[in-house]
Design a protein around this motif. Structure first.
Motif, PDB file in Angstrom:
ATOM      1  N   CYS A 124       1.200  -1.308   0.086  1.00 22.83           N
ATOM      2  CA  CYS A 124      -0.025   0.342   0.525  1.00 22.83           C
ATOM      3  C   CYS A 124       0.977   1.198  -0.260  1.00 22.83           C
ATOM      4  CB  CYS A 124      -1.367   0.238   0.852  1.00 22.83           C
ATOM      5  SG  CYS A 124      -2.018   1.123   1.363  1.00 22.83           S
ATOM      6  N   ARG A 125       0.811   2.118  -0.382  1.00 22.14           N
ATOM      7  CA  ARG A 125       1.251   4.188  -0.726  1.00 22.14           C
ATOM      8  C   ARG A 125       0.756   4.624  -0.054  1.00 22.14           C
ATOM      9  NH1 ARG A 125       0.203   1.916  -5.740  1.00 22.14           N
ATOM     10  NH2 ARG A 125      -1.692   2.963  -6.197  1.00 22.14           N
ATOM     11  N   ALA A 126       0.051   4.438   0.215  1.00 25.26           N
ATOM     12  CA  ALA A 126      -0.676   4.813   1.658  1.00 25.26           C
ATOM     13  C   ALA A 126      -0.202   4.914   3.174  1.00 25.26           C
ATOM     14  CB  ALA A 126      -2.595   4.576   2.073  1.00 25.26           C
ATOM     15  N   ALA A 127      -0.190   5.971   4.073  1.00 21.04           N
ATOM     16  CA  ALA A 127       0.220   5.851   5.471  1.00 21.04           C
ATOM     17  C   ALA A 127      -0.874   6.105   6.321  1.00 21.04           C
ATOM     18  CB  ALA A 127       1.182   7.678   5.801  1.00 21.04           C
ATOM     19  N   LEU A 128      -0.605   5.012   7.262  1.00 21.66           N
ATOM     20  CA  LEU A 128      -2.385   4.343   7.798  1.00 21.66           C
ATOM     21  C   LEU A 128      -2.203   5.683   9.005  1.00 21.66           C
ATOM     22  CD1 LEU A 128      -3.808   2.875   9.716  1.00 21.66           C
ATOM     23  CD2 LEU A 128      -2.283   2.290  11.310  1.00 21.66           C
ATOM     24  N   GLY A 129      -3.691   6.315   7.602  1.00 22.30           N
ATOM     25  CA  GLY A 129      -4.415   7.459   8.974  1.00 22.30           C
ATOM     26  C   GLY A 129      -4.842   8.680   8.156  1.00 22.30           C
ATOM     27  N   ASP A 130      -3.563   8.859   6.783  1.00 22.89           N
ATOM     28  CA  ASP A 130      -4.220   9.594   5.615  1.00 22.89           C
ATOM     29  C   ASP A 130      -5.404  10.220   4.977  1.00 22.89           C
ATOM     30  OD1 ASP A 130      -3.535   7.981   3.862  1.00 22.89           O
ATOM     31  OD2 ASP A 130      -2.131   8.660   2.930  1.00 22.89           O
ATOM     32  N   ALA A 131      -5.023  10.735   4.296  1.00 22.72           N
ATOM     33  CA  ALA A 131      -6.867  11.027   3.743  1.00 22.72           C
ATOM     34  C   ALA A 131      -7.368  10.330   2.680  1.00 22.72           C
ATOM     35  CB  ALA A 131      -6.481  12.677   2.724  1.00 22.72           C
ATOM     36  N   ASP A 132      -5.872   9.380   1.967  1.00 24.35           N
ATOM     37  CA  ASP A 132      -6.403   7.840   1.163  1.00 24.35           C
ATOM     38  C   ASP A 132      -6.436   6.865   1.718  1.00 24.35           C
ATOM     39  OD1 ASP A 132      -5.390   9.721  -0.861  1.00 24.35           O
ATOM     40  OD2 ASP A 132      -3.237   8.814  -1.020  1.00 24.35           O
ATOM     41  N   CYS A 133      -5.829   6.665   3.049  1.00 20.63           N
ATOM     42  CA  CYS A 133      -6.248   5.301   4.144  1.00 20.63           C
ATOM     43  C   CYS A 133      -7.481   5.604   4.376  1.00 20.63           C
ATOM     44  CB  CYS A 133      -4.998   4.816   4.841  1.00 20.63           C
ATOM     45  SG  CYS A 133      -5.512   4.424   6.562  1.00 20.63           S
ATOM     46  N   ARG A 134      -7.987   6.626   5.227  1.00 21.50           N
ATOM     47  CA  ARG A 134      -9.130   7.297   5.863  1.00 21.50           C
ATOM     48  C   ARG A 134      -9.613   6.283   7.024  1.00 21.50           C
ATOM     49  NH1 ARG A 134     -13.618   7.212   0.403  1.00 21.50           N
ATOM     50  NH2 ARG A 134     -11.745   7.725  -0.607  1.00 21.50           N
ATOM     51  N   ILE A 135      -8.255   5.885   7.231  1.00 20.92           N
ATOM     52  CA  ILE A 135      -8.428   5.220   9.477  1.00 20.92           C
ATOM     53  C   ILE A 135      -8.539   5.878  10.066  1.00 20.92           C
ATOM     54  CG2 ILE A 135      -7.142   3.879  10.668  1.00 20.92           C
ATOM     55  CD1 ILE A 135      -9.204   2.074   8.787  1.00 20.92           C
ATOM     56  N   ALA A 136      -9.366   5.740  10.944  1.00 23.78           N
ATOM     57  CA  ALA A 136      -9.291   7.122  12.044  1.00 23.78           C
ATOM     58  C   ALA A 136      -8.454   6.994  13.152  1.00 23.78           C
ATOM     59  CB  ALA A 136     -11.127   6.695  12.960  1.00 23.78           C
ATOM     60  N   LEU A 137      -7.261   7.208  13.159  1.00 18.73           N
ATOM     61  CA  LEU A 137      -6.529   6.740  14.136  1.00 18.73           C
ATOM     62  C   LEU A 137      -6.513   7.122  15.688  1.00 18.73           C
ATOM     63  CD1 LEU A 137      -2.991   8.203  12.584  1.00 18.73           C
ATOM     64  CD2 LEU A 137      -3.447   6.202  12.211  1.00 18.73           C
ATOM     65  N   ARG A 138      -7.716   7.541  16.019  1.00 20.67           N
ATOM     66  CA  ARG A 138      -8.010   8.022  17.404  1.00 20.67           C
ATOM     67  C   ARG A 138      -8.449   6.331  17.765  1.00 20.67           C
ATOM     68  NH1 ARG A 138      -7.129   7.868  21.537  1.00 20.67           N
ATOM     69  NH2 ARG A 138      -7.541   9.091  23.443  1.00 20.67           N
ATOM     70  N   ARG A 139      -8.987   5.549  17.409  1.00 19.42           N
ATOM     71  CA  ARG A 139      -9.081   3.813  17.699  1.00 19.42           C
ATOM     72  C   ARG A 139      -7.725   3.303  18.059  1.00 19.42           C
ATOM     73  NH1 ARG A 139     -12.447   1.009  13.852  1.00 19.42           N
ATOM     74  NH2 ARG A 139     -11.583   2.642  12.270  1.00 19.42           N
ATOM     75  N   HIS A 140      -6.743   3.561  17.200  1.00 18.59           N
ATOM     76  CA  HIS A 140      -5.761   2.424  16.927  1.00 18.59           C
ATOM     77  C   HIS A 140      -4.351   3.247  17.764  1.00 18.59           C
ATOM     78  CE1 HIS A 140      -7.707   0.031  14.263  1.00 18.59           C
ATOM     79  NE2 HIS A 140      -8.167   1.241  13.488  1.00 18.59           N
ATOM     80  N   GLN A 141      -4.625   4.366  18.945  1.00 20.07           N
ATOM     81  CA  GLN A 141      -4.026   5.029  19.911  1.00 20.07           C
ATOM     82  C   GLN A 141      -4.156   5.235  20.857  1.00 20.07           C
ATOM     83  OE1 GLN A 141      -4.852   9.384  18.180  1.00 20.07           O
ATOM     84  NE2 GLN A 141      -2.587   9.054  17.251  1.00 20.07           N
TER      85      GLN A 141
ATOM     86  N   PHE B  89      -8.018  -4.287  10.205  1.00 20.56           N
ATOM     87  CA  PHE B  89      -8.794  -3.010   9.667  1.00 20.56           C
ATOM     88  C   PHE B  89      -9.377  -2.742   8.906  1.00 20.56           C
ATOM     89  CE2 PHE B  89      -3.831  -2.275  10.063  1.00 20.56           C
ATOM     90  CZ  PHE B  89      -3.903  -0.950  11.399  1.00 20.56           C
ATOM     91  N   GLY B  90      -9.763  -3.664   8.537  1.00 19.93           N
ATOM     92  CA  GLY B  90     -11.519  -4.173   7.563  1.00 19.93           C
ATOM     93  C   GLY B  90     -11.093  -2.474   6.635  1.00 19.93           C
ATOM     94  N   ASN B  91      -9.719  -2.971   5.817  1.00 15.23           N
ATOM     95  CA  ASN B  91     -10.109  -1.642   5.312  1.00 15.23           C
ATOM     96  C   ASN B  91     -10.051  -1.611   3.902  1.00 15.23           C
ATOM     97  OD1 ASN B  91     -10.501   1.128   4.828  1.00 15.23           O
ATOM     98  ND2 ASN B  91      -7.985   1.387   4.734  1.00 15.23           N
ATOM     99  N   ALA B  92      -9.977  -2.845   2.988  1.00 12.84           N
ATOM    100  CA  ALA B  92      -9.615  -3.035   1.768  1.00 12.84           C
ATOM    101  C   ALA B  92      -9.649  -1.921   1.353  1.00 12.84           C
ATOM    102  CB  ALA B  92      -9.432  -4.884   2.138  1.00 12.84           C
ATOM    103  N   VAL B  93     -11.944  -1.693   0.439  1.00 15.77           N
ATOM    104  CA  VAL B  93     -11.761  -1.074   0.116  1.00 15.77           C
ATOM    105  C   VAL B  93     -10.932   0.280  -0.386  1.00 15.77           C
ATOM    106  CG1 VAL B  93     -13.203   0.348   1.780  1.00 15.77           C
ATOM    107  CG2 VAL B  93     -13.477   0.081  -0.476  1.00 15.77           C
ATOM    108  N   ASN B  94      -9.982   0.645   0.589  1.00 14.85           N
ATOM    109  CA  ASN B  94      -8.660   1.259   0.552  1.00 14.85           C
ATOM    110  C   ASN B  94      -7.259   1.326   0.360  1.00 14.85           C
ATOM    111  OD1 ASN B  94     -10.608   3.600   0.394  1.00 14.85           O
ATOM    112  ND2 ASN B  94     -11.763   3.096   2.725  1.00 14.85           N
ATOM    113  N   PHE B  95      -7.511   0.063  -0.022  1.00 14.45           N
ATOM    114  CA  PHE B  95      -6.154  -0.287  -0.392  1.00 14.45           C
ATOM    115  C   PHE B  95      -5.321   0.506  -1.402  1.00 14.45           C
ATOM    116  CE2 PHE B  95      -2.917  -3.494  -1.329  1.00 14.45           C
ATOM    117  CZ  PHE B  95      -2.149  -3.792  -0.343  1.00 14.45           C
ATOM    118  N   ARG B  96      -3.979   0.990  -1.962  1.00  9.26           N
ATOM    119  CA  ARG B  96      -3.558   1.505  -2.661  1.00  9.26           C
ATOM    120  C   ARG B  96      -2.502   0.707  -3.102  1.00  9.26           C
ATOM    121  NH1 ARG B  96      -8.309   4.185  -1.791  1.00  9.26           N
ATOM    122  NH2 ARG B  96      -8.638   6.090  -1.303  1.00  9.26           N
TER     123      ARG B  96
END
Length: 271
Positions: free
Chosen positions: A147-164, A247-254
């Motif tokens: 994946c070219r995205a960084a965890l939690g950035d605009a491409d990834c779209r993961i809400a980091l607060r749940r993973h901090q 993360f259940g985020n395969a739809v946003n996998f870059r």
């Protein structure tokens, strides 16, 4: 009065003003004048030892200028430079008249601090143009299996607060930070941000996780006392299986994990 009209006067009382914003939010103002100036809601402290070299505008070179000056404990200290607090800081350079600060406010340069060199009690830092760097980036991303995205950035779209998680450090030995109550095997490739103590505001990369703690890419810059709080952010190894499973985020996998590589052209039937 316009900037052109002011600069065309027979005599101008000009001074440089630097606005520096660190990544942790700390903002300071410095001026080449021998007295402090107040302009646009910020106090610019007198720092006549800081001087800019020739400034290039309108070119494609990302290096705009070099700044040189003496290290001052009240502005840019040796400790903060060594700790990396000024790495990637945003800098705005303006020209004004010290007789009427802010009336003439001519922007000469805007960018990020690049490489910093120290020589005894002085330093030299290059200013890199953020616009020129943006123009140098590829128009389209290159294909990659990861994946070219960084965890939690605009491409990834993961809400980091749940993973901090905020933890109280039990002890620090070299690059190992001991702390309890961690979820197993989720912090490699993540980060640790110090919330207290001499390292407050500094962010370090987590490279591994063991029983009762994490391992950093390098030891903390300053000593860490037991009980110091830190913010841990989970990491991602950028694999599709991790993106979908954890993360259940395969739809946003870059990335393109199933795209054939160049070796496909060299394959041939076996005998």
């Amino acid at each position: 009065m316009s900037a052109a009209a002011i600069l065309s006067k027979p005599l101008c009382a000009l001074a440089f003003c630097w606005r520096l914003e660190r990544r942790d939010g700390v903002t300071i103002g410095l001026t080449s004048h021998d007295r402090g100036l107040q302009a646009h809601g910020l106090h610019y402290a007198a720092a006549p030892g800081i001087t800019p070299s020739a400034i290039m505008q309108g070119g494609n070179d990302p290096d705009l200028t070099d700044l040189q000056g003496a290290i001052s404990s009240a502005a840019i200290s040796e400790v903060d430079l060594d700790a990396g607090r000024w790495d990637g800081a945003t800098l705005l350079l303006h020209l004004t008249e010290w007789t009427e600060p802010g009336v003439l406010w001519l922007e000469l340069a805007r960018g990020e601090l690049g490489s910093i060199e120290r020589r005894g009690g002085a330093y030299s830092v290059s200013l890199r143009s953020t616009l020129a760097e943006a123009l140098e980036r590829p128009v389209a991303p290159a294909t990659s299996a990861s994946c070219r995205a960084a965890l939690g950035d605009a491409d990834c779209r993961i809400a980091l607060r749940r993973h901090q998680q905020i933890v109280a450090v039990d002890a620090v030995a070299d690059d190992r930070v001991a702390c309890s109550g961690l979820v197993a095997a989720v912090y490699p490739f993540g980060s640790l941000r110090w919330l207290e103590g001499p390292n407050c505001g500094l962010v370090q990369t987590i490279v591994d996780q063991g029983a009762g703690g994490v391992f950093l890419a390098e030891p903390p810059v300053f000593p860490v006392a037991a009980g110091t709080r830190a913010l841990l952010t989970q990491g991602c190894d950028k694999r599709l299986a991790t993106c979908a499973g954890r993360f259940g985020n395969a739809v946003n996998f870059r990335g393109e994990p199933h795209l054939p590589g160049m070796d496909l052209l060299t394959r041939y039937p076996g005998s």
